[in-house]
Design an enzyme around this catalytic site. Sequence first.
Site, PDB file in Angstrom:
ATOM      1  N   VAL A  94       0.866  -1.181   0.000  1.00  0.00           N
ATOM      2  CA  VAL A  94       0.000   0.000   0.000  1.00  0.00           C
ATOM      3  C   VAL A  94       0.903   1.231   0.000  1.00  0.00           C
ATOM      4  O   VAL A  94       1.678   1.451   0.953  1.00  0.00           O
ATOM      5  CB  VAL A  94      -0.944   0.013   1.225  1.00  0.00           C
ATOM      6  CG1 VAL A  94      -1.821   1.261   1.198  1.00  0.00           C
ATOM      7  CG2 VAL A  94      -1.802  -1.250   1.276  1.00  0.00           C
ATOM      8  N   HIS A  98       3.015   3.945   6.146  1.00  0.00           N
ATOM      9  CA  HIS A  98       2.416   3.394   7.366  1.00  0.00           C
ATOM     10  C   HIS A  98       3.488   2.683   8.167  1.00  0.00           C
ATOM     11  O   HIS A  98       4.443   2.134   7.610  1.00  0.00           O
ATOM     12  CB  HIS A  98       1.254   2.443   7.050  1.00  0.00           C
ATOM     13  CG  HIS A  98       1.591   1.385   6.045  1.00  0.00           C
ATOM     14  ND1 HIS A  98       1.673   1.664   4.695  1.00  0.00           N
ATOM     15  CD2 HIS A  98       1.897   0.087   6.185  1.00  0.00           C
ATOM     16  CE1 HIS A  98       2.001   0.559   4.034  1.00  0.00           C
ATOM     17  NE2 HIS A  98       2.152  -0.420   4.909  1.00  0.00           N
TER      18      HIS A  98
HETATM   19  P1  AMP Z   1       2.660  -3.068   3.380  1.00  0.00           P
HETATM   20  O1  AMP Z   1       2.899  -4.426   2.780  1.00  0.00           O
HETATM   21  O2  AMP Z   1       3.790  -2.624   4.260  1.00  0.00           O
HETATM   22  O3  AMP Z   1       2.277  -2.056   2.336  1.00  0.00           O
HETATM   23  O4  AMP Z   1       1.462  -3.250   4.369  1.00  0.00           O
HETATM   24  C1  AMP Z   1       0.127  -3.132   3.987  1.00  0.00           C
HETATM   25  C2  AMP Z   1      -0.670  -3.728   5.093  1.00  0.00           C
HETATM   26  O5  AMP Z   1      -2.009  -3.311   4.944  1.00  0.00           O
HETATM   27  C3  AMP Z   1      -0.680  -5.272   5.093  1.00  0.00           C
HETATM   28  O6  AMP Z   1      -0.182  -5.742   6.340  1.00  0.00           O
HETATM   29  C4  AMP Z   1      -2.144  -5.610   4.890  1.00  0.00           C
HETATM   30  O7  AMP Z   1      -2.549  -6.753   5.609  1.00  0.00           O
HETATM   31  C5  AMP Z   1      -2.842  -4.348   5.396  1.00  0.00           C
HETATM   32  N1  AMP Z   1      -4.164  -4.091   4.854  1.00  0.00           N
HETATM   33  C6  AMP Z   1      -4.556  -4.160   3.563  1.00  0.00           C
HETATM   34  N2  AMP Z   1      -5.846  -3.812   3.440  1.00  0.00           N
HETATM   35  C7  AMP Z   1      -6.284  -3.500   4.686  1.00  0.00           C
HETATM   36  C8  AMP Z   1      -7.531  -3.075   5.240  1.00  0.00           C
HETATM   37  N3  AMP Z   1      -8.612  -2.874   4.456  1.00  0.00           N
HETATM   38  N4  AMP Z   1      -7.627  -2.867   6.569  1.00  0.00           N
HETATM   39  C9  AMP Z   1      -6.552  -3.068   7.357  1.00  0.00           C
HETATM   40  N5  AMP Z   1      -5.347  -3.465   6.911  1.00  0.00           N
HETATM   41  C10 AMP Z   1      -5.210  -3.679   5.593  1.00  0.00           C
END
Ligand code: AMP
Length: 112
Positions: A94, A98
Site C-alpha cells: 500500500v 504506514h
Molecule cells: P505493506 O505491505 O507494508 O504495504 O502493508 C500493507 C498492510 O495493509 C498489510 O499488512 C495488509 O494486511 C494491510 N491491509 C490491507 N488492506 C487493509 C484493510 N482494508 N484494513 C486493514 N489493513 C489492511
Amino acid sequence: MKTLFEKIIDRDIPADFVYEDDLCIAINDINPQAPIHILLIPKKPIEKLSDCDDCDKDLLSHLFLTVGKITKKLDINNTFRVNINNGKGAGQEVFHLHIHILGGRKFNWPPG
Ligand code: AMP
C-alpha cells in the site's frame, strides 16, 4: 485517486480503528502477523518513507511518539517491533506511508 488508507481515513471503507488524532490514525491490520498488529498511518498521503523531507520532520516525530503512546496503552511497551516497508522490493503493498506495530509474541532477527 485516493489510496486505500485515504479511503479508510475518510470512512469510505470500514476499518477497526484503535487511535485517531489530527495527524494520524491507527487501525488493526486485516491480516495480522502477530497477536497485536496495528498500522499507524499519517493522514497526509505520503507514498513512502523515502519521499519524506524536512517539512515532514514534525509529522515523523509525532508518529514515533504515537507508537510509544499506543504500545504503552496496550501494555506491550517493553517488547514490540515497528516496521516500515519502503518500496515494492521491501514488501510495500500500500503506497501510503504506514508503520507496522507488532506485539504479543517473540520476534526473531534478522527478519525475512
Ligand atoms: P505493506 O505491505 O507494508 O504495504 O502493508 C500493507 C498492510 O495493509 C498489510 O499488512 C495488509 O494486511 C494491510 N491491509 C490491507 N488492506 C487493509 C484493510 N482494508 N484494513 C486493514 N489493513 C489492511
